[in-house]
Design a protein around this motif. Structure first.
Motif, PDB file in Angstrom:
ATOM      1  N   UNK A   1      14.388  -0.873  28.646  1.00 17.42           N
ATOM      2  CA  UNK A   1      14.725  -0.031  27.357  1.00 17.42           C
ATOM      3  C   UNK A   1      13.414  -0.524  26.463  1.00 17.42           C
ATOM      4  N   UNK A   2      12.653   0.319  26.058  1.00 19.03           N
ATOM      5  CA  UNK A   2      11.606   0.279  25.109  1.00 19.03           C
ATOM      6  C   UNK A   2      11.658   1.087  23.902  1.00 19.03           C
ATOM      7  N   UNK A   3      11.600   0.313  22.875  1.00 20.83           N
ATOM      8  CA  UNK A   3      11.673   0.989  21.516  1.00 20.83           C
ATOM      9  C   UNK A   3      10.159   1.039  20.967  1.00 20.83           C
ATOM     10  N   UNK A   4       9.934   2.414  20.491  1.00 18.60           N
ATOM     11  CA  UNK A   4       8.681   2.768  20.247  1.00 18.60           C
ATOM     12  C   UNK A   4       8.498   3.195  18.680  1.00 18.60           C
ATOM     13  N   UNK A   5       7.238   3.017  18.070  1.00 16.71           N
ATOM     14  CA  UNK A   5       7.305   3.555  16.648  1.00 16.71           C
ATOM     15  C   UNK A   5       7.138   5.065  16.780  1.00 16.71           C
ATOM     16  N   UNK A   6       7.192   5.712  15.389  1.00 14.59           N
ATOM     17  CA  UNK A   6       7.558   7.091  15.268  1.00 14.59           C
ATOM     18  C   UNK A   6       6.568   7.989  16.224  1.00 14.59           C
ATOM     19  N   UNK A   7       5.417   7.490  16.589  1.00 12.65           N
ATOM     20  CA  UNK A   7       4.305   8.248  17.648  1.00 12.65           C
ATOM     21  C   UNK A   7       4.651   8.377  19.036  1.00 12.65           C
TER      22      UNK A   7
ATOM     23  N   UNK B   1      15.755   3.164  28.902  1.00 10.82           N
ATOM     24  CA  UNK B   1      15.656   4.444  27.981  1.00 10.82           C
ATOM     25  C   UNK B   1      14.051   4.169  27.086  1.00 10.82           C
ATOM     26  N   UNK B   2      13.833   5.209  26.469  1.00  7.35           N
ATOM     27  CA  UNK B   2      12.708   5.378  25.484  1.00  7.35           C
ATOM     28  C   UNK B   2      13.237   5.594  24.213  1.00  7.35           C
TER      29      UNK B   2
END
Length: 740
Positions: free
Chosen positions: A96-102, A338-339
């Motif tokens: 599972x990777x957590x991303x910035x708003x982009x 998840x993304x």
């Protein structure tokens, strides 16, 4: 006799028919004859109904047969095309990777793949038996599918919105690959087919080994080998029977049942597994009685949480998996692949760190000085950026949503809104001298520096944060209503509503909490829900979760517009004039703890709200006085100005809505303040002088209007507006028994 007989026969036909009907033949003839008379064509309703029933039965059987044929063909196709995923391939699909708003720049990941596939032949028998006892007692006898369990889980998933999977070990193994889909009919069908194919093509020993190599055990450990190392510091082949039972017991919720987190639940599960192992003859009664709950080693989190991003990852996890209505579990986030797309804008996040962190620039702050920063969009509640600390691993206490500080005069905004709701005109004049004694608290209260401001209206009192005026105002509004207005705005922390001192903000709240409340004031009385997560998608880019953007109108918009008008005086000529250099209208309020252990500023435009708080905390957790140098420059205001200048950039200048004051001078009964009846119109200039020229703070700074007001009791004209350039003329919450 013959004539008599004929006579009877000819004159009594009815009796003969009735007599014949007893024999059973004449009645049929008569009924047939009667229906024939009514239906001369010879086709009765019963015959037509019978023909329709035959046709309906044929259609039903035909349709049923077609469904069975199509279903069998579909099942055969899915069975043949369903791939059995080997453990090592499955492991790569679960991060599972957590991303910035982009949506493309990663913040970090959950549960980096700490996994080592091993040959289960080296494991003691009791390791696998413990897992079977915990998860699937009938494993060695069943065919890998629990049809009742599938139906029950699917029904609960569809009707109750819960997430339940299969009950057999084979199904659980299958579910791990299709995680995120098993709440749908298609996902459940896939799981069932894969389970069936696994059970028919692989031995029980292989299935159990693959399961133990892929299952998540918590502490970032995937598989029995990593679990043995992270919990006991040894290889899986060296696990004891009690250690195996403990690990098996926490499989359903390892993040929550880790002995280091919930020792009571972990031990309960440990004894449950031992009981089943004895019942199923895997261990003896003596083994069970002699088994003691094993001690685990201290676990150090992986460096995924190292640095400032660790706070973001922890806050995202809490937002998605905490509470009864949480859309995911902690284990889902660790194993789901998840993304997660957040609302954090990377450029603003970098800017926030640069401004707030004591490790950047040439800052020489004492190590005890703590800063919390939070910037949000008040229209949606989306968190734009935050500063919670430099390193989560070395300072796990989050300065945004966990640490608390005394919020001080920022509570005065709720007192003023409560007064507006009660129909008070903000040009009402109050006694701003210091000190003054108030019956509601039985004490004398002083302004910061014991300054006396004479008789001033509420605009000037708010701009200069005059304690004595707001204590007076609070007695009319009542402490209960002040707390109620603050809670309605969104503050969830405890506010002491038994004392009028709540208008001076003696309660300790978090940066997150006070920002939530002020977001409602910045959003025209609509309460947004602050949030950090925008979307969650699965590995196939299917949307699993989207943040609900909702804003409930909890305050009258016109009344909040009048409050915003008053709050803009803080920057125009009050305690935060440093922020005038932004060159655009800003509303807000400064706050100082009663004992000067914390200082803060919350300011906003219609689209961006930012909070900065600074407090001094000793190594033993005690509250220390903020060094005078930071109080004199009122550090949160320069931090706010520096951040907002870059964050707003060249964005269009926004103005607050026009507001009219429909209140009554002197309040609803004319007894508020001095009761002076003359009304002063307050019309802010459209072109403000935003230049800021620092001046040394003097013992007393007044304007000609205020001096006139002090002598005449008339209050200052034009809403009390004056062009004082001192950045902090009156801020503070000083209470005393005597003059200060």
């Amino acid at each position: 006799m013959a004539n008599q007989t004929r006579s009877v026969s000819s004159t009594s036909p009815t009796r003969r028919v009735r007599s014949g009907s007893r024999g059973g033949s004449n009645r049929t003839d008569r009924l047939t004859s009667r229906h024939a008379d009514r239906n001369p064509r010879g086709g009765g309703p019963r015959r037509r109904r019978r023909r329709k029933s035959h046709r309906l039965l044929k259609w039903t059987l035909g349709l049923l047969g077609l469904v069975l044929v199509v279903g069998a063909a579909a099942f055969a196709y899915l069975y043949l095309t369903t791939e059995i995923i080997p453990p090592e391939k499955q492991a790569l699909a679960q991060k599972t990777t957590v991303y910035y708003a982009d949506g493309s720049t990663p913040i970090g990941t959950y549960a980096d793949q700490n996994r080592e596939i091993i040959d289960c032949a080296v494991l003691p028998k009791y390791v696998g038996n413990a897992v079977v006892s915990s998860e699937n007692r009938s494993f060695y006898k069943d065919n890998g599918i629990d049809l009742k369990g599938i139906g029950r889980a699917l029904l609960n998933n569809v009707t109750k919105g819960t997430r339940q999977g299969g009950s057999t070990i084979t199904q659980q193994y299958a579910e791990r690959y299709y995680l995120g889909e098993t709440t749908t009919y298609k996902g459940k069908l896939r799981e069932a087919i894969l389970s069936l194919k696994i059970s028919r093509t692989e031995s029980k020993e292989t299935v159990l080994c693959n399961y133990m190599n892929t299952i998540y055990f918590g502490r970032g450990a995937y598989g029995i080998q990593a679990a043995a190392q992270n919990y006991f510091g040894k290889d899986a082949k060296d696990l004891t029977m009690p250690e195996s039972a403990m690990l098996a017991g926490i499989i359903p919720a390892p993040a929550s049942w880790d002995p280091a987190i919930n020792p009571k639940q972990a031990e309960s599960r440990f004894h449950r597994v031992l009981g089943i192992m004895e019942e199923d003859h895997y261990i003896s009664h003596k083994d069970r009685v002699g088994a003691q709950m094993p001690q685990t080693i201290k676990y150090s989190p992986q460096n995924v949480y190292q640095g400032p991003n660790g706070y973001l990852l922890r806050m995202v996890r809490n937002e998605l998996s905490t509470g009864k209505k949480a859309p995911f579990t902690a284990d889902d986030l660790d194993t789901g692949g998840y993304r997660i797309i957040t609302t954090i804008q990377k450029d603003k996040q970098d800017l926030m760190f640069q401004v707030a962190s004591p490790s950047t620039g040439n800052k020489r702050q004492p190590p005890t000085l703590q800063t919390g920063g939070l910037s949000v969009d008040p229209k949606t509640g989306a968190i734009i950026s935050l500063y919670a600390g430099d390193d989560y691993l070395t300072h796990p206490l989050n300065n945004v949503d966990q640490a608390t500080y005394q919020v001080g005069s920022t509570m005065k905004a709720y007192t003023l809104l409560a007064a507006i709701q009660d129909g008070v005109n903000l040009n009402t004049v109050f006694n701003g001298n210091s000190p003054r004694t108030f019956s509601s608290v039985g004490k004398s209260v002083a302004n910061d520096g014991n300054f006396s401001y004479g008789y001033i209206n509420l605009y000037s009192a708010f701009a200069r944060s005059v304690n004595t005026v707001f204590m007076d105002l609070g007695e009319h509004v009542t402490s209960q209503k002040i707390a109620q207005v603050a809670h309605t705005a969104g503050i969830t922390g405890k506010i002491d509503d038994t004392t009028t001192f709540d208008t001076l903000g003696l309660d300790a709240l978090s940066v997150y909490d006070v920002t939530q409340g002020y977001a409602t004031l910045a959003n025209g009385g609509k309460r947004p829900k602050l949030h950090l997560v925008a979307q969650v998608k699965d590995a196939k880019d299917q949307e699993l979760y989207t943040a609900a953007i909702q804003s409930d109108q909890v305050f009258n918009a016109d009344q909040v517009a009048l409050l915003q008008k008053a709050m803009s005086t803080t920057v125009q000529y009050g305690t935060a004039t440093y922020a005038r250099s932004l060159g655009r209208p800003i509303a807000g309020k400064t706050g100082t703890a009663n004992d000067q252990t914390a200082i803060s500023f919350i300011g906003f435009t219609p689209s961006v709200l930012t909070t900065f708080a600074v407090w001094n905390q000793g190594q033993d957790g005690s509250a220390l006085k903020v060094p005078e140098v930071y109080q004199n420059e009122f550090l949160p205001v320069p931090l706010f100005t520096q951040y907002m200048k870059s964050a707003l950039g060249d964005s269009p200048v926004e103005r607050f809505p026009a507001a009219e004051d429909h209140g009554k001078i002197g309040g609803p009964d004319g007894s508020w303040g001095t009761g002076y009846r003359r009304s002063y119109s307050y019309t802010p200039r459209r072109s403000y002088n935003y230049e800021y020229v620092p001046q040394r703070r003097t013992q007393q700074q007044t304007t000609p209007q205020e001096e006139s007001g002090a002598s005449s009791g008339s209050g200052s004209g034009n809403g009390g507006e004056a062009e004082s350039s001192n950045s902090r003329t009156t801020e503070g919450n000083s209470e005393s028994e005597q003059s200060q």
